[in-house]
Design an enzyme around this catalytic site. Structure first.
Site, PDB file in Angstrom:
ATOM      1  N   CYS A  83       0.996  -1.277   0.047  1.00 14.16           N
ATOM      2  CA  CYS A  83      -0.119  -0.128   0.026  1.00 14.16           C
ATOM      3  C   CYS A  83       0.947   1.297   0.017  1.00 14.16           C
ATOM      4  CB  CYS A  83      -0.932  -0.105   1.218  1.00 14.16           C
ATOM      5  SG  CYS A  83      -0.268   0.178   2.608  1.00 14.16           S
ATOM      6  N   ASN A 116       2.341   1.689   4.276  1.00 17.31           N
ATOM      7  CA  ASN A 116       2.628   0.284   5.008  1.00 17.31           C
ATOM      8  C   ASN A 116       2.307   0.262   6.754  1.00 17.31           C
ATOM      9  OD1 ASN A 116       5.502  -1.829   5.668  1.00 17.31           O
ATOM     10  ND2 ASN A 116       3.354  -2.674   5.058  1.00 17.31           N
ATOM     11  N   CYS A 170      -1.646   0.613   7.443  1.00 18.61           N
ATOM     12  CA  CYS A 170      -2.841   0.322   7.468  1.00 18.61           C
ATOM     13  C   CYS A 170      -3.165  -0.893   6.516  1.00 18.61           C
ATOM     14  CB  CYS A 170      -3.872   1.357   7.020  1.00 18.61           C
ATOM     15  SG  CYS A 170      -3.450   2.815   7.884  1.00 18.61           S
ATOM     16  N   ARG A 171      -3.423  -0.788   5.166  1.00 16.44           N
ATOM     17  CA  ARG A 171      -3.954  -1.988   4.539  1.00 16.44           C
ATOM     18  C   ARG A 171      -2.846  -3.011   4.293  1.00 16.44           C
ATOM     19  NH1 ARG A 171      -5.275   1.533  -0.632  1.00 16.44           N
ATOM     20  NH2 ARG A 171      -3.388   2.906   0.361  1.00 16.44           N
ATOM     21  N   SER A 172      -1.723  -2.884   3.924  1.00 15.23           N
ATOM     22  CA  SER A 172      -0.874  -4.058   3.755  1.00 15.23           C
ATOM     23  C   SER A 172      -0.531  -4.887   4.698  1.00 15.23           C
ATOM     24  CB  SER A 172       0.294  -3.461   2.647  1.00 15.23           C
ATOM     25  OG  SER A 172       0.894  -2.449   3.466  1.00 15.23           O
ATOM     26  N   ASP A 211      -8.349   3.574   1.162  1.00 15.78           N
ATOM     27  CA  ASP A 211      -7.284   3.727   2.266  1.00 15.78           C
ATOM     28  C   ASP A 211      -8.097   4.235   3.304  1.00 15.78           C
ATOM     29  OD1 ASP A 211      -5.280   4.733   3.925  1.00 15.78           O
ATOM     30  OD2 ASP A 211      -4.250   5.838   2.214  1.00 15.78           O
TER      31      ASP A 211
END
Length: 156
Positions: free
Chosen positions: A8, A11, A13-15, A123
């Site tokens: 993401c 690095n 939150c999402r990934s 995001d």
């Protein structure tokens, strides 16, 4: 051993959430000795940092342990990993720019989402916990289909 990298922007939150959910699923499927995972960000904003506390909180709500320090995506990841999964089109483009070429290893996370194929994983950074829950649900179902893909493609 197959190696997967989730990517993401920052690095945090999402990934790292994708990485954590995926690792839990690998254990549940008995694939943790055949597949490993990590995550990175296309920006260097949070290198060495822990994931966002909201990421950790939403993962804990779903009994998913998170253990990650932020790192930046780099060209060498292309050689190190079998699959590179971008969380959105923007990061996909950033990865292609860093790699110097598009690659068959590079995919969008939601290419595996039965309810939003090819869409971006939003995001959640500027939103509240509902946004993090939404991202968890997107990643959870997308990763189920990604595991099916890996099992078929690599006879696992």
């Amino acid at each position: 051993m197959k190696k997967i990298l989730f990517v993401c922007l920052g690095n945090i939150c999402r990934s790292p959430l994708a990485e954590a959910i995926f690792k839990k699923k690998l254990l549940e499927h008995g694939l943790n000795d055949q597949i490993m995972a990590d995550s990175a960000g296309t920006a260097n904003y949070h290198v060495g940092e822990n994931p966002d506390p909201r990421t950790v909180e939403i993962a804990a709500k779903h009994n998913v342990p998170v253990n990650h320090k932020g790192q930046q995506f780099k060209k060498s990841h292309t050689d190190e990993y079998d699959y590179l999964l971008a969380m959105d089109q923007s990061n996909y483009g950033n990865m292609v720019a860093e790699m110097g070429e598009d690659s068959e290893k590079l995919m969008l996370m939601r290419d595996f989402d039965p309810y939003g194929k090819g869409e971006d994983v939003p995001d959640p950074w500027y939103g509240g916990m509902n946004g993090f829950e939404n991202v968890y649900q997107i990643l959870n179902r997308s990763l189920d289909d990604f595991i099916v893909f890996l099992k078929k493609k690599h006879d696992l």
